[in-house]
Write a protein that holds these residues in place. Sequence first.
Motif, PDB file in Angstrom:
ATOM      1  N   SER A  73     -16.320   7.539 -18.318  1.00 58.05           N
ATOM      2  CA  SER A  73     -16.095   6.092 -18.217  1.00 58.05           C
ATOM      3  C   SER A  73     -15.477   5.546 -19.506  1.00 58.05           C
ATOM      4  CB  SER A  73     -17.408   5.367 -17.920  1.00 58.05           C
ATOM      5  OG  SER A  73     -18.343   5.551 -18.978  1.00 58.05           O
ATOM      6  N   LEU A  74     -15.915   6.056 -20.655  1.00 60.08           N
ATOM      7  CA  LEU A  74     -15.325   5.633 -21.927  1.00 60.08           C
ATOM      8  C   LEU A  74     -13.891   6.132 -22.052  1.00 60.08           C
ATOM      9  CD1 LEU A  74     -18.152   6.065 -24.595  1.00 60.08           C
ATOM     10  CD2 LEU A  74     -17.484   4.034 -23.312  1.00 60.08           C
ATOM     11  N   ILE A  75     -13.649   7.361 -21.634  1.00 56.79           N
ATOM     12  CA  ILE A  75     -12.301   7.927 -21.704  1.00 56.79           C
ATOM     13  C   ILE A  75     -11.329   7.094 -20.869  1.00 56.79           C
ATOM     14  CG2 ILE A  75     -10.877   9.942 -21.125  1.00 56.79           C
ATOM     15  CD1 ILE A  75     -13.434  11.646 -21.638  1.00 56.79           C
ATOM     16  N   ALA A  76     -11.764   6.672 -19.669  1.00 51.67           N
ATOM     17  CA  ALA A  76     -10.896   5.873 -18.794  1.00 51.67           C
ATOM     18  C   ALA A  76     -10.576   4.524 -19.427  1.00 51.67           C
ATOM     19  CB  ALA A  76     -11.576   5.681 -17.442  1.00 51.67           C
ATOM     20  N   ARG A  77     -11.584   3.857 -19.970  1.00 47.72           N
ATOM     21  CA  ARG A  77     -11.349   2.546 -20.586  1.00 47.72           C
ATOM     22  C   ARG A  77     -10.480   2.673 -21.838  1.00 47.72           C
ATOM     23  NH1 ARG A  77     -16.260   2.176 -18.055  1.00 47.72           N
ATOM     24  NH2 ARG A  77     -16.728   0.198 -17.009  1.00 47.72           N
ATOM     25  N   PHE A  78     -10.759   3.659 -22.647  1.00 47.34           N
ATOM     26  CA  PHE A  78      -9.950   3.904 -23.843  1.00 47.34           C
ATOM     27  C   PHE A  78      -8.482   4.112 -23.466  1.00 47.34           C
ATOM     28  CE2 PHE A  78      -8.075   6.435 -27.168  1.00 47.34           C
ATOM     29  CZ  PHE A  78      -8.652   6.003 -28.343  1.00 47.34           C
ATOM     30  N   SER A  79      -8.250   4.889 -22.414  1.00 50.48           N
ATOM     31  CA  SER A  79      -6.883   5.205 -21.995  1.00 50.48           C
ATOM     32  C   SER A  79      -6.123   3.975 -21.525  1.00 50.48           C
ATOM     33  CB  SER A  79      -6.912   6.260 -20.880  1.00 50.48           C
ATOM     34  OG  SER A  79      -7.536   7.455 -21.330  1.00 50.48           O
ATOM     35  N   LEU A  80      -6.821   3.023 -20.911  1.00 49.40           N
ATOM     36  CA  LEU A  80      -6.161   1.805 -20.461  1.00 49.40           C
ATOM     37  C   LEU A  80      -5.484   1.068 -21.610  1.00 49.40           C
ATOM     38  CD1 LEU A  80      -8.703   0.253 -17.904  1.00 49.40           C
ATOM     39  CD2 LEU A  80      -6.424   1.176 -17.414  1.00 49.40           C
ATOM     40  N   GLY A  81      -6.111   1.062 -22.766  1.00 49.49           N
ATOM     41  CA  GLY A  81      -5.504   0.420 -23.927  1.00 49.49           C
ATOM     42  C   GLY A  81      -4.578   1.338 -24.692  1.00 49.49           C
ATOM     43  N   ALA A  82      -4.923   2.624 -24.743  1.00 49.53           N
ATOM     44  CA  ALA A  82      -4.184   3.548 -25.601  1.00 49.53           C
ATOM     45  C   ALA A  82      -2.785   3.861 -25.084  1.00 49.53           C
ATOM     46  CB  ALA A  82      -4.980   4.856 -25.758  1.00 49.53           C
ATOM     47  N   VAL A  83      -2.642   4.056 -23.792  1.00 49.34           N
ATOM     48  CA  VAL A  83      -1.358   4.530 -23.258  1.00 49.34           C
ATOM     49  C   VAL A  83      -0.208   3.547 -23.529  1.00 49.34           C
ATOM     50  CG1 VAL A  83      -0.107   5.086 -21.137  1.00 49.34           C
ATOM     51  CG2 VAL A  83      -2.364   6.083 -21.554  1.00 49.34           C
ATOM     52  N   PRO A  84      -0.301   2.266 -23.167  1.00 52.51           N
ATOM     53  CA  PRO A  84       0.839   1.372 -23.426  1.00 52.51           C
ATOM     54  C   PRO A  84       1.125   1.174 -24.914  1.00 52.51           C
ATOM     55  CG  PRO A  84      -1.052   0.123 -22.622  1.00 52.51           C
ATOM     56  CD  PRO A  84      -1.379   1.563 -22.434  1.00 52.51           C
ATOM     57  N   PHE A  85       0.075   1.125 -25.738  1.00 47.93           N
ATOM     58  CA  PHE A  85       0.295   0.891 -27.161  1.00 47.93           C
ATOM     59  C   PHE A  85       0.777   2.153 -27.873  1.00 47.93           C
ATOM     60  CE2 PHE A  85      -1.893  -2.962 -26.212  1.00 47.93           C
ATOM     61  CZ  PHE A  85      -1.446  -3.869 -27.160  1.00 47.93           C
ATOM     62  N   ALA A  86       0.388   3.324 -27.397  1.00 49.66           N
ATOM     63  CA  ALA A  86       0.931   4.562 -27.958  1.00 49.66           C
ATOM     64  C   ALA A  86       2.420   4.688 -27.637  1.00 49.66           C
ATOM     65  CB  ALA A  86       0.166   5.772 -27.422  1.00 49.66           C
ATOM     66  N   LEU A  87       2.807   4.280 -26.434  1.00 48.18           N
ATOM     67  CA  LEU A  87       4.227   4.267 -26.082  1.00 48.18           C
ATOM     68  C   LEU A  87       5.006   3.320 -26.986  1.00 48.18           C
ATOM     69  CD1 LEU A  87       4.204   4.287 -22.160  1.00 48.18           C
ATOM     70  CD2 LEU A  87       5.203   6.036 -23.663  1.00 48.18           C
ATOM     71  N   ALA A  88       4.472   2.125 -27.190  1.00 48.60           N
ATOM     72  CA  ALA A  88       5.153   1.149 -28.044  1.00 48.60           C
ATOM     73  C   ALA A  88       5.252   1.649 -29.475  1.00 48.60           C
ATOM     74  CB  ALA A  88       4.402  -0.188 -27.998  1.00 48.60           C
ATOM     75  N   GLY A  89       4.175   2.214 -30.008  1.00 47.79           N
ATOM     76  CA  GLY A  89       4.196   2.726 -31.371  1.00 47.79           C
ATOM     77  C   GLY A  89       5.150   3.883 -31.547  1.00 47.79           C
ATOM     78  N   GLY A  90       5.217   4.756 -30.541  1.00 55.01           N
ATOM     79  CA  GLY A  90       6.143   5.884 -30.615  1.00 55.01           C
ATOM     80  C   GLY A  90       7.595   5.433 -30.665  1.00 55.01           C
ATOM     81  N   LEU A  91       7.901   4.366 -29.936  1.00 49.93           N
ATOM     82  CA  LEU A  91       9.267   3.841 -29.943  1.00 49.93           C
ATOM     83  C   LEU A  91       9.596   3.134 -31.261  1.00 49.93           C
ATOM     84  CD1 LEU A  91       9.379   2.401 -26.303  1.00 49.93           C
ATOM     85  CD2 LEU A  91      10.428   4.518 -27.131  1.00 49.93           C
TER      86      LEU A  91
END
Length: 243
Positions: A73-91
């Motif tokens: 449950s923590l992994i799922a919630r963490f991923s909701l925030g991490a994925v879009p912001f990791a994409l933005a940071g990578g760009l």
Amino acid sequence: MSGHLLLTLAGASAAAFVLAGVSAVAGFGGGVLALPLFTALFGIRTAVPVLTVTQLASNGSRVWLNRHHLQWSLIARFSLGAVPFALAGGLLLARTPLAPLQRVLGIFLITVVLWRRLRPRPRRPSAAAFVGVGAASGLGSALLGSVGPLTAPFFLAYGLVRDSYIGTEAACALVMHLTKIIAYGATALLDHRVFLLGLALTPGTLLGAWTGKKIANRLSDRLFTTLVEAGLLVSGTLFILGP
């Protein structure tokens, strides 16, 4: 292959072994400690993607070794925030000044340890709060290579220790690193040289993770938490003094 390159890879592989062991024991730290070394060897714009490829193996192995203790449950919630912001940071990596961000993160980590000592029983964060933790971690990780120490205080305050903490933190980090791979590939920061360097460091990383797991199994919960806090102080200092 030149002698200089072989020597560089040998040194980097030895460092990857040691740092993966540190990550397996403390749940984080390998990436933060490796970043200054990889930057000296490869330059910051290459070091961050190489570190990301290497950490796929490190975090993947920790997930597997602790797979029965994951908090999904923590992994799922963490991923909701991490994925879009990791994409933005990578760009953004190719054109973002990194030094000021590193120093702010370093001050934050040291402050967290001091705060934990002043308040040894901090309020337990809600599971929903890990969406925000994931967002901050995803952005910071994409720009700095690794911000495992940023998540540590929140997982500890939630009550995770030992296998549950190490495995859950590694799974969250794995989601971020896979996302960053996509973003780096879109900005041409991830080329065949970066992949080859990352793959060359993978055997040492896997062996270090296995060795660290054996050590972690012998630690008490109290000693484990103390080691994590010591790692936060070291990581914060390196961020403040880093390049």
